[in-house]
Design an enzyme around this catalytic site. Structure first.
Site, PDB file in Angstrom:
ATOM      1  N   HIS A 262      -0.478  -1.089   5.218  1.00 26.35           N
ATOM      2  CA  HIS A 262      -1.597  -1.559   4.395  1.00 26.35           C
ATOM      3  C   HIS A 262      -1.846  -0.481   3.336  1.00 26.35           C
ATOM      4  O   HIS A 262      -2.474   0.545   3.621  1.00 26.35           O
ATOM      5  CB  HIS A 262      -2.824  -1.737   5.305  1.00 26.35           C
ATOM      6  CG  HIS A 262      -4.046  -2.261   4.621  1.00 26.35           C
ATOM      7  ND1 HIS A 262      -4.652  -3.443   4.992  1.00 26.35           N
ATOM      8  CD2 HIS A 262      -4.804  -1.768   3.613  1.00 26.35           C
ATOM      9  CE1 HIS A 262      -5.729  -3.643   4.243  1.00 26.35           C
ATOM     10  NE2 HIS A 262      -5.839  -2.623   3.398  1.00 26.35           N
TER      11      HIS A 262
ATOM     12  N   HIS B  12      -3.159   0.968  -0.429  1.00 28.15           N
ATOM     13  CA  HIS B  12      -3.954   0.859  -1.644  1.00 28.15           C
ATOM     14  C   HIS B  12      -3.146   1.492  -2.778  1.00 28.15           C
ATOM     15  O   HIS B  12      -2.323   2.377  -2.545  1.00 28.15           O
ATOM     16  CB  HIS B  12      -5.302   1.549  -1.473  1.00 28.15           C
ATOM     17  CG  HIS B  12      -6.286   0.731  -0.685  1.00 28.15           C
ATOM     18  ND1 HIS B  12      -7.609   0.652  -1.005  1.00 28.15           N
ATOM     19  CD2 HIS B  12      -6.113  -0.052   0.407  1.00 28.15           C
ATOM     20  CE1 HIS B  12      -8.221  -0.149  -0.151  1.00 28.15           C
ATOM     21  NE2 HIS B  12      -7.343  -0.582   0.724  1.00 28.15           N
TER      22      HIS B  12
ATOM     23  N   CYS C 253     -11.372   0.781  -4.768  1.00 25.45           N
ATOM     24  CA  CYS C 253     -11.239   1.848  -3.777  1.00 25.45           C
ATOM     25  C   CYS C 253     -12.550   2.636  -3.795  1.00 25.45           C
ATOM     26  O   CYS C 253     -12.841   3.312  -4.778  1.00 25.45           O
ATOM     27  CB  CYS C 253     -10.062   2.764  -4.107  1.00 25.45           C
ATOM     28  SG  CYS C 253      -9.815   4.063  -2.889  1.00 25.45           S
TER      29      CYS C 253
END
Length: 302
Positions: A207, A209, A240
């Site tokens: 996962h 970002h 974020c």
């Protein structure tokens, strides 16, 4: 190259993506997005989160979303459940499965949920027992797997410790999250190699970002390490929270373009996926973060 022939994409946009968006999206629009994603061939959709609306206002409609879902066979409609109350709420609206989360950073755990890593995991034991009794699958997340906004670099062994505890508790799959997007090909490979010494590689997901623009590179590195499950968010939804102005989740459209280029099967139709991304981006009154989406749209508008 050691690459999988098929990859499962876990779509987190309706939950992890939208929860960080300031513009509130109605339950009906969330339902339309989820339906478009399912019709595009996405077979795992994180559709909501049962957390306090006080802390995450965007998720206040999760019960309504699950109650009104036009469910398609073979599509998993998952929910994040941080506590027993959340788990019970998810079960009341027939969530397909649930997810819980831990962190590889003590500082992150303390500052975000006011308890240690071990204390946070202990809170999930009642959920695991209830899920087992109800025959419900539980997915586990580990945050800050390569870096932390408070501690900086995170040792891979710490990640392996938390991932192993979640796995031993009964999580069928562990998603390794680069929460602030600082990972590089080298740090990601080292981390996955370390964790996979304790947990079978087929039980791991990633996962990423895209804060520093490394998400696709890191996904490619993960694929070479044997990872076959990738989390992503339609249109690159979500910011974020630890890097002001930075992008958040890697865009599903960009991940699919990468996988298609490698000849890796996903079962997802890119044209229908792009339509879903444009739909939710228009509702948010913003351009998709996805470079692939913007490139396709530019060609259409020529």
């Amino acid at each position: 190259m050691r690459l999988p022939k098929q990859v499962k994409i876990v779509e987190v946009g309706p939950r992890d993506g939208l929860q960080n968006e300031k513009t509130l999206i109605s339950a009906d629009d969330k339902l339309a997005l989820i339906e478009q994603l399912a019709n595009a061939g996405v077979n795992y959709i994180e559709s909501g989160s049962f957390v306090s609306p006080k802390w995450v206002p965007q998720m206040a409609t999760s019960s309504e979303v699950f109650e009104k879902l036009n469910r398609i066979n073979n599509v998993t409609y998952a929910a994040l459940t941080p506590n027993m109350k959340g788990f019970e709420a998810a079960m009341a609206v027939n969530a397909s499965e649930v997810a819980i989360f831990g962190a590889a950073s003590e500082s992150f755990s303390q500052k975000n949920i006011n308890c240690s890593i071990d204390e946070s995991l202990a809170r999930f034991e009642p959920i695991m027992l209830a899920a087992k009794k109800a025959n419900i699958n539980v997915r586990g997340y580990v945050s800050c797997v390569v870096g932390c906004p408070y501690e900086g670099h995170i040792e891979p062994e710490k990640v392996a410790d938390v991932a192993e505890k979640l796995f031993n508790m009964g999580c069928y799959e562990i998603s390794l999250g680069d929460t602030i997007g600082v990972g590089t090909a080298a740090s990601v490979k080292t981390m996955i190699d370390t964790v996979s010494q304790r947990i079978p590689i087929e039980k791991l997901a990633v996962h990423f970002h895209d804060t520093y623009g490394q998400a696709l590179t890191n996904i490619y590195t993960a694929l070479q390490s044997g990872i076959m499950v990738v989390d992503s968010a339609i249109a690159g939804l979500g910011g974020c929270p630890y890097a002001k102005g930075a992008s958040g989740n890697v865009a599903t459209e960009d991940v699919l373009y990468l996988l298609n280029g490698l000849g890796i099967k996903t079962g997802i139709n890119i044209e229908k996926l792009l339509e879903a991304g444009w739909f939710i981006s228009d509702k948010l009154d913003k351009k998709p973060v996805s470079k692939v989406s913007n490139a396709y749209r530019a060609q259409i508008l020529k």
